[in-house]
Structure formats: structure tokens, C-alpha cells
Design an enzyme around this catalytic site. Structure first.
Site, short mmCIF file in Angstrom:
data_model
loop_
_atom_site.label_atom_id
_atom_site.label_comp_id
_atom_site.label_asym_id
_atom_site.label_seq_id
_atom_site.Cartn_x
_atom_site.Cartn_y
_atom_site.Cartn_z
N LYS A 19 0.96 -1.35 0.12
CA LYS A 19 0.06 -0.17 0.16
C LYS A 19 1.08 1.27 -0.15
O LYS A 19 1.43 1.96 1.07
CB LYS A 19 -0.99 0.18 1.23
CG LYS A 19 -1.66 -1.08 1.66
CD LYS A 19 -2.72 -1.37 0.31
CE LYS A 19 -3.55 -2.70 0.92
NZ LYS A 19 -4.47 -3.01 -0.14
N HIS A 37 13.80 -7.05 -3.33
CA HIS A 37 13.63 -8.22 -3.91
C HIS A 37 13.66 -8.35 -5.47
O HIS A 37 13.82 -9.22 -6.14
CB HIS A 37 12.21 -8.77 -3.62
CG HIS A 37 11.96 -8.93 -2.14
ND1 HIS A 37 12.69 -9.92 -1.50
CD2 HIS A 37 10.96 -8.54 -1.04
CE1 HIS A 37 12.15 -10.00 -0.12
NE2 HIS A 37 11.23 -9.25 0.01
#
Length: 207
Positions: A31, A143
């Protein structure tokens, strides 16, 4: 990102007002609006008075290519929610889309530019000795791989910031903290085997 100082620490805070306006989708745990909420808390508590505040620059494709492949960056720049069918094969190649944790949403590329630019600006400030602590609450999307999105992350601003820091500093220690746990990235020697890794003694601790 920090550098050691004996005097009072100089803190630089980097923020782009638009970075909290992007939306991964209704059921996605990522978010970006939380970044905006954190900024409002910084304003409400008067923390901005303790820092030097900067509007960071959007990272350029050339800056991103210090780690990421050119074809991957070009794909992120062109892919939108309206043209996904055109990039069907590339979506699978780059691990983005409806059946991954890295959806294509409106303004995706701009979002990556904003959070990445803030991390790069922080690294440059540290390299110049203009601050001791650099803060970018929108960054840390570590990542992402060279030619592939992963784990909500598209552009790896952490790797790019480390590459920038290595222009001045011989070594950079990166510590990732997620949830209640922690992880430590430690440099390993070339040719490290599984057996040798298990015997590696990496000291960690909680502050």
C-alpha cells in the site's frame, strides 16, 4: 543509510509527494499510500524541523541500468493496464501481471522512478559528506532482480544505492528488517560452498 560522525547527526529526508498515490490493487498487501501517511506523521509531530527535507529527483533509465537490464527497464516504461495483451510473453519473462505478486498498475514506471531516485539522492548526499543519515521511507524494494520483478518490487533501489555508495566507500553493510525478524546481507568469498557457508560465523544482534 548512515555514515559515522562524532558530532550531532545531520539527517536528510527525501520525499516525493506523488509517491503515495499509486495503487497495486484492492487485494494487494503493498500500500504506497502508507508512505504518505508516514509523511503526514512527520509533519504533525514536527520531526521535519529536525531534518533537512528534500524533494528527490525521478531516477532515469540510465541510472536504473547500473543494475537492471535495458530490455526490462524498457518494458516497465511501456507496460500499462491498457496494453497488457501486447506484452503477454514479456510479462511472463519479467514475472509481472495478474498471477504474480507484482501487478502492472497505472503509473508503475513513474512509481519506480520516484522511490529509486530518493534512494540515489540519499546515497549521493552521504558520499559527499553532506549528511550522516539519509531517509527514504518509500525505498527498500530489495527483492527485484536484474531482469525480473519479485516480491512487490520492480526496481531494486537498494542495490542501486549501494553501487552509488561504493563509488566512495570500500564496503557497504546492508541490513534488511521486515516485520518482527531481521536479515543480514554479508559478503562471501568467491566459490563459497554449502558446507563452508554453514561454518560461516556471522555475528548478529538487536539494538
Amino acid at each position: 543509510m548512515t555514515s559515522i560522525t562524532a558530532s550531532k547527526q545531520r539527517v536528510s529526508y527525501f520525499y516525493q509527494p506523488d509517491v503515495g498515490h499509486f495503487y497495486y490493487g484492492p487485494s494487494h498487501p503493498m500500500k504506497p499510500h502508507r508512505i504518505k501517511m508516514a509523511h503526514h506523521l512527520i509533519l504533525s509531530y514536527g520531526l521535519y524541523r529536525k531534518m533537512e527535507c528534500y524533494r528527490s529527483h525521478p531516477a532515469s533509465p540510465n541510472e536504473m541500468s547500473a543494475f537492471h537490464s535495458e530490455d526490462y527497464i524498457n518494458f516497465l516504461a511501456k507496460a500499462t493496464g491498457d496494453n497488457l495483451r501486447v506484452y503477454g510473453n514479456q510479462m511472463q519473462k519479467f514475472n509481472v501481471g495478474e498471477y504474480t505478486d507484482c501487478p502492472v498498475f497505472d503509473g508503475l514506471y513513474e512509481f519506480t522512478q520516484l522511490y529509486t531516485g530518493a534512494s540515489l539522492d540519499g546515497a549521493v548526499k552521504l558520499n559527499r559528506g553532506d549528511c550522516d543519515v539519509a531517509i527514504n521511507w518509500s525505498g527498500g524494494l530489495h527483492h527485484a532482480k536484474k531482469s525480473e520483478a519479485s516480491g512487490f518490487c520492480y526496481i531494486n533501489d537498494i542495490v542501486l544505492a549501494i553501487l552509488e555508495l561504493l563509488k566512495v566507500h570500500a564496503r557497504v553493510l546492508y541490513i534488511g528488517i521486515e516485520g518482527t525478524g531481521f536479515s543480514v546481507n554479508a559478503p562471501l568469498t568467491s566459490g563459497m560452498t554449502d558446507d563452508a557457508y554453514e561454518r560461516t560465523d556471522i555475528q548478529t544482534g538487536h539494538g
